[in-house]
Design a protein around this motif. Structure first.
Motif, short mmCIF file in Angstrom:
data_model
loop_
_atom_site.label_atom_id
_atom_site.label_comp_id
_atom_site.label_asym_id
_atom_site.label_seq_id
_atom_site.Cartn_x
_atom_site.Cartn_y
_atom_site.Cartn_z
N ALA A 122 33.30 81.54 83.25
CA ALA A 122 34.31 81.80 84.28
C ALA A 122 35.05 80.53 84.66
N LYS A 123 34.31 79.43 84.85
CA LYS A 123 34.93 78.16 85.22
C LYS A 123 35.88 77.67 84.13
N MET A 124 35.51 77.83 82.87
CA MET A 124 36.33 77.36 81.75
C MET A 124 37.44 78.36 81.40
N ARG A 125 37.41 79.54 82.02
CA ARG A 125 38.39 80.61 81.78
C ARG A 125 38.48 80.98 80.30
N LEU A 126 37.31 81.16 79.69
CA LEU A 126 37.28 81.53 78.28
C LEU A 126 37.66 82.99 78.16
N ASP A 127 38.67 83.26 77.35
CA ASP A 127 39.18 84.63 77.21
C ASP A 127 38.89 85.21 75.83
N TYR A 128 37.93 84.64 75.15
CA TYR A 128 37.47 85.19 73.88
C TYR A 128 36.01 85.59 74.04
N PRO A 129 35.50 86.47 73.19
CA PRO A 129 34.14 86.97 73.37
C PRO A 129 33.09 85.87 73.23
N ILE A 130 32.10 85.94 74.12
CA ILE A 130 30.96 85.03 74.09
C ILE A 130 29.71 85.88 73.95
#
Length: 174
Positions: free
Chosen positions: A113-121
């Motif tokens: 959330a902090k890094m605003r990753l918008d790809y699947p983890i």
């Protein structure tokens, strides 16, 4: 005990030490690159959002598969660029998948959330890392072509321009 020649004790010791230092490294390097130009090991996992991530269903896309961890400084440096690439090249067939090698989801969720990753983890395991030739350290990034073949492996804090150049070659190939 082996006695060195009195005139060459340093040479023998230096050669012996060099062999001991180099041989294990060669074995590790060979193991790490055995997947290049071979089919990517298939896996299916549920990402942190509850969606299914299935490598087999992503055929036709270029996959950037990134093994990482929340405590890894080089990983943190790469991630904003991966977000940018997913937005920029996603319409051309790029799919980025992050594999967290953290021990649990607890630190991963707030980090994503902090890094605003918008790809699947997805959460990784030692077994998944082993299937990819051994992921003993992070980051490790694989580029997989549209046919499911591993075309490159990048270990450690790699040069992002090198990864991008290889990725663009794969995106251009149909």
């Amino acid at each position: 005990m082996i006695a060195a020649h009195p005139r060459r004790p340093v040479r023998f010791a230096a050669i012996f030490s060099a062999l001991l230092a180099v041989l294990p490294g060669l074995a590790v390097a060979r193991a790490q690159h055995t997947l290049v130009n071979r089919p990517a090991p298939q896996f299916a996992r549920t990402d942190l959002q509850g969606a299914r991530v299935d490598l087999a269903q992503d055929r036709g896309n270029v996959i950037l598969l990134n093994f990482w961890a929340t405590w890894c400084a080089p990983c943190r440096l790469e991630m904003p660029r991966f977000v940018q690439w997913q937005r920029q090249y996603g319409p051309r067939g790029l799919r980025i998948i992050g594999v967290s090698m953290d021990d649990s989801e607890a630190p991963v969720r707030p980090f994503v959330a902090k890094m605003r990753l918008d790809y699947p983890i997805v959460m990784g395991t030692a077994g998944l890392g082993n299937r990819y030739g051994g992921v003993d350290g992070v980051p490790v990034t694989f580029l997989i072509d549209r046919h499911g073949i591993v075309r490159a492996r990048f270990d450690g804090g790699s040069d992002l321009s090198e990864i991008q150049a290889e990725m663009l070659k794969l995106l251009a190939a149909h």
